[in-house]
Design a protein around this motif. Structure first.
Motif, PDB file in Angstrom:
ATOM      1  N   LYS A  52       0.831  -1.206   0.000  1.00 50.36           N
ATOM      2  CA  LYS A  52       0.000   0.000   0.000  1.00 50.36           C
ATOM      3  C   LYS A  52       0.871   1.263   0.000  1.00 50.36           C
ATOM      4  O   LYS A  52       0.719   2.146   0.836  1.00 50.36           O
ATOM      5  N   TYR A 107     -12.872   8.479   0.637  1.00 57.29           N
ATOM      6  CA  TYR A 107     -11.887   7.410   0.702  1.00 57.29           C
ATOM      7  C   TYR A 107     -10.562   7.991   1.197  1.00 57.29           C
ATOM      8  O   TYR A 107     -10.203   9.116   0.869  1.00 57.29           O
ATOM      9  N   ARG A 108      -9.860   7.175   1.992  1.00 56.23           N
ATOM     10  CA  ARG A 108      -8.580   7.607   2.541  1.00 56.23           C
ATOM     11  C   ARG A 108      -7.496   6.638   2.113  1.00 56.23           C
ATOM     12  O   ARG A 108      -7.698   5.410   2.122  1.00 56.23           O
ATOM     13  N   ALA A 109      -6.341   7.181   1.743  1.00 49.97           N
ATOM     14  CA  ALA A 109      -5.223   6.341   1.315  1.00 49.97           C
ATOM     15  C   ALA A 109      -4.878   5.329   2.401  1.00 49.97           C
ATOM     16  O   ALA A 109      -4.757   5.678   3.574  1.00 49.97           O
ATOM     17  N   GLY A 110      -4.711   4.068   2.014  1.00 52.29           N
ATOM     18  CA  GLY A 110      -4.557   2.995   2.983  1.00 52.29           C
ATOM     19  C   GLY A 110      -3.297   3.076   3.800  1.00 52.29           C
ATOM     20  O   GLY A 110      -3.279   2.693   4.967  1.00 52.29           O
ATOM     21  N   SER A 111      -2.189   3.574   3.212  1.00 53.20           N
ATOM     22  CA  SER A 111      -0.937   3.652   3.954  1.00 53.20           C
ATOM     23  C   SER A 111      -0.672   5.060   4.448  1.00 53.20           C
ATOM     24  O   SER A 111       0.429   5.395   4.848  1.00 53.20           O
ATOM     25  N   SER A 112      -1.696   5.913   4.427  1.00 48.44           N
ATOM     26  CA  SER A 112      -1.494   7.326   4.760  1.00 48.44           C
ATOM     27  C   SER A 112      -1.549   7.567   6.256  1.00 48.44           C
ATOM     28  O   SER A 112      -2.286   6.912   6.988  1.00 48.44           O
ATOM     29  N   THR A 120     -10.215   1.322  -4.025  1.00 42.78           N
ATOM     30  CA  THR A 120     -10.171   0.383  -2.889  1.00 42.78           C
ATOM     31  C   THR A 120      -9.504  -0.938  -3.236  1.00 42.78           C
ATOM     32  O   THR A 120      -8.672  -1.446  -2.478  1.00 42.78           O
ATOM     33  N   ASP A 121      -9.842  -1.526  -4.383  1.00 38.63           N
ATOM     34  CA  ASP A 121      -9.375  -2.869  -4.702  1.00 38.63           C
ATOM     35  C   ASP A 121      -7.966  -2.886  -5.294  1.00 38.63           C
ATOM     36  O   ASP A 121      -7.265  -3.898  -5.206  1.00 38.63           O
ATOM     37  N   GLY A 162      -5.546   0.652  -2.861  1.00 36.52           N
ATOM     38  CA  GLY A 162      -5.378   0.510  -1.425  1.00 36.52           C
ATOM     39  C   GLY A 162      -6.065   1.551  -0.571  1.00 36.52           C
ATOM     40  O   GLY A 162      -5.760   1.675   0.620  1.00 36.52           O
ATOM     41  N   PHE A 163      -7.018   2.308  -1.125  1.00 42.46           N
ATOM     42  CA  PHE A 163      -7.760   3.284  -0.331  1.00 42.46           C
ATOM     43  C   PHE A 163      -8.820   2.584   0.521  1.00 42.46           C
ATOM     44  O   PHE A 163      -9.301   1.500   0.172  1.00 42.46           O
ATOM     45  N   THR A 164      -9.198   3.231   1.613  1.00 35.83           N
ATOM     46  CA  THR A 164     -10.188   2.691   2.546  1.00 35.83           C
ATOM     47  C   THR A 164     -11.426   3.562   2.549  1.00 35.83           C
ATOM     48  O   THR A 164     -11.312   4.795   2.654  1.00 35.83           O
TER      49      THR A 164
END
Length: 323
Positions: A6, A195-200, A178-179, A182-184
């Motif tokens: 991510k 949506y928020r960046a998954g590794s942010s 998302t898929d 890597g955003f959540t």
């Protein structure tokens, strides 16, 4: 190495179009207090400026850039585009910015609360839609202000808060975020999906998808965002993203050397141009930190054409940092 770690912490930069480079410089440096970190040319169109603004060093997550096409017709904002660019402001700065913009006769929309934060909306001289988002509570992610800029440091902008991407339908773009990227999902307010960046760590890591099926389509011109870039730490992870995106069926450009970062490009399902850009080399690769933005910089392959390029470009008055 694969992109499964991510390694897209959020926004790297946003690039838009201006019809007047001097008004653009005066607005973003003089009014909003950003630093002009690089004055160069559009590498694909060397007869026009490419202006880069950001924090003191132009760190990824703070970089707003403009292709300057003098006299360009104003574009129409609408799907599929990045329709709003939002800056982050520290807690307690909302009234400062509201007062400052009114004093400078900038028309403001009525403030709103969105996802628990106060939002101030306005346009730049080309009609580009901007927001300043001030947190209502202390704590949370925060970029670095430019301490030598014209805005008191306690009120200075802290890079990007988020972008709003308007789409006819949001579902396919959401799946890419998302898929693949890597955003959540964070939640939604009516037809706005966050949506928020998954590794942010949260800094410059928010993308809002605005589902606007009945909105008139936008077109390119002054005041319109050309593309959005997401940041990745280095070349190996960018290469992994290239492989991953191509395997998912996206047409991905070769790696392009933009001197200050390396880039790959692809279009998301709705049609907005996405980029993945590396954090390095950065803007000090060809200028010392205290000299950023003070003269026209050209890539090596254009230096032999400097005299002709300088004759073509309109003169601009560059801002100076306060002592």
């Amino acid at each position: 190495m694969t992109p499964t770690d991510k390694s897209l912490p959020g926004i790297h930069h946003i690039t838009a179009i201006t019809a007047d480079p001097q008004k653009n410089i005066d607005f973003y440096c003089g009014l909003l207090g950003l630093r002009l970190v690089k004055l160069t040319v559009n590498f694909d169109d060397p007869g026009s400026y490419h202006l880069y603004y950001g924090d003191e060093l132009g760190r990824p997550g703070s970089i707003l850039t403009f292709f300057a096409w003098p006299g360009a017709y104003r574009g129409r904002i609408g799907p599929p585009q990045v329709t709003v660019t939002a800056f982050a402001a520290p807690i307690g700065a909302f009234d400062y910015w509201s007062d400052r913009l009114r004093e400078k006769r900038i028309e403001l929309l009525p403030p709103v609360d969105r996802f628990g934060e106060r939002v101030l909306a306005f346009n730049d001289p080309d009609g580009m839609q901007l927001e300043i988002v001030a947190r209502l509570e202390a704590g949370g992610p925060e970029g670095q202000p430019w301490a030598a800029g014209p805005i008191p440091v306690e009120h200075a902008l802290r890079g990007f808060h988020s972008v709003t991407i308007s789409e006819e339908g949001y579902e396919n773009t959401a799946r890419l975020l998302t898929d693949v990227m890597g955003f959540t999902p964070v939640g939604n307010e009516q037809n706005r999906f966050r949506y928020r960046a998954g590794s942010s760590d949260g800094f410059a890591g928010i993308v809002d998808l605005l589902c606007a099926p009945d909105a008139r389509h936008g077109n390119t011109g002054a005041g319109v965002v050309h593309h959005i870039a997401f940041r990745t730490p280095d070349d190996p992870r960018q290469k992994a993203w290239h492989k991953e995106l191509a395997a998912k069926g996206f047409n991905v450009s070769p790696v392009m050397d933009r001197t200050y970062f390396h880039s790959i490009y692809y279009r998301e399902p709705g049609g907005v141009l996405f980029e993945i850009a590396t954090n390095n080399p950065g803007f000090t690769v060809d200028q010392a930190a205290d000299q950023l933005g003070m003269k026209l910089m050209l890539p090596k392959w254009l230096e032999s054409h400097r005299a002709d390029i300088e004759k073509t470009l309109p003169p601009v008055q560059l801002p100076n940092a306060r002592p």
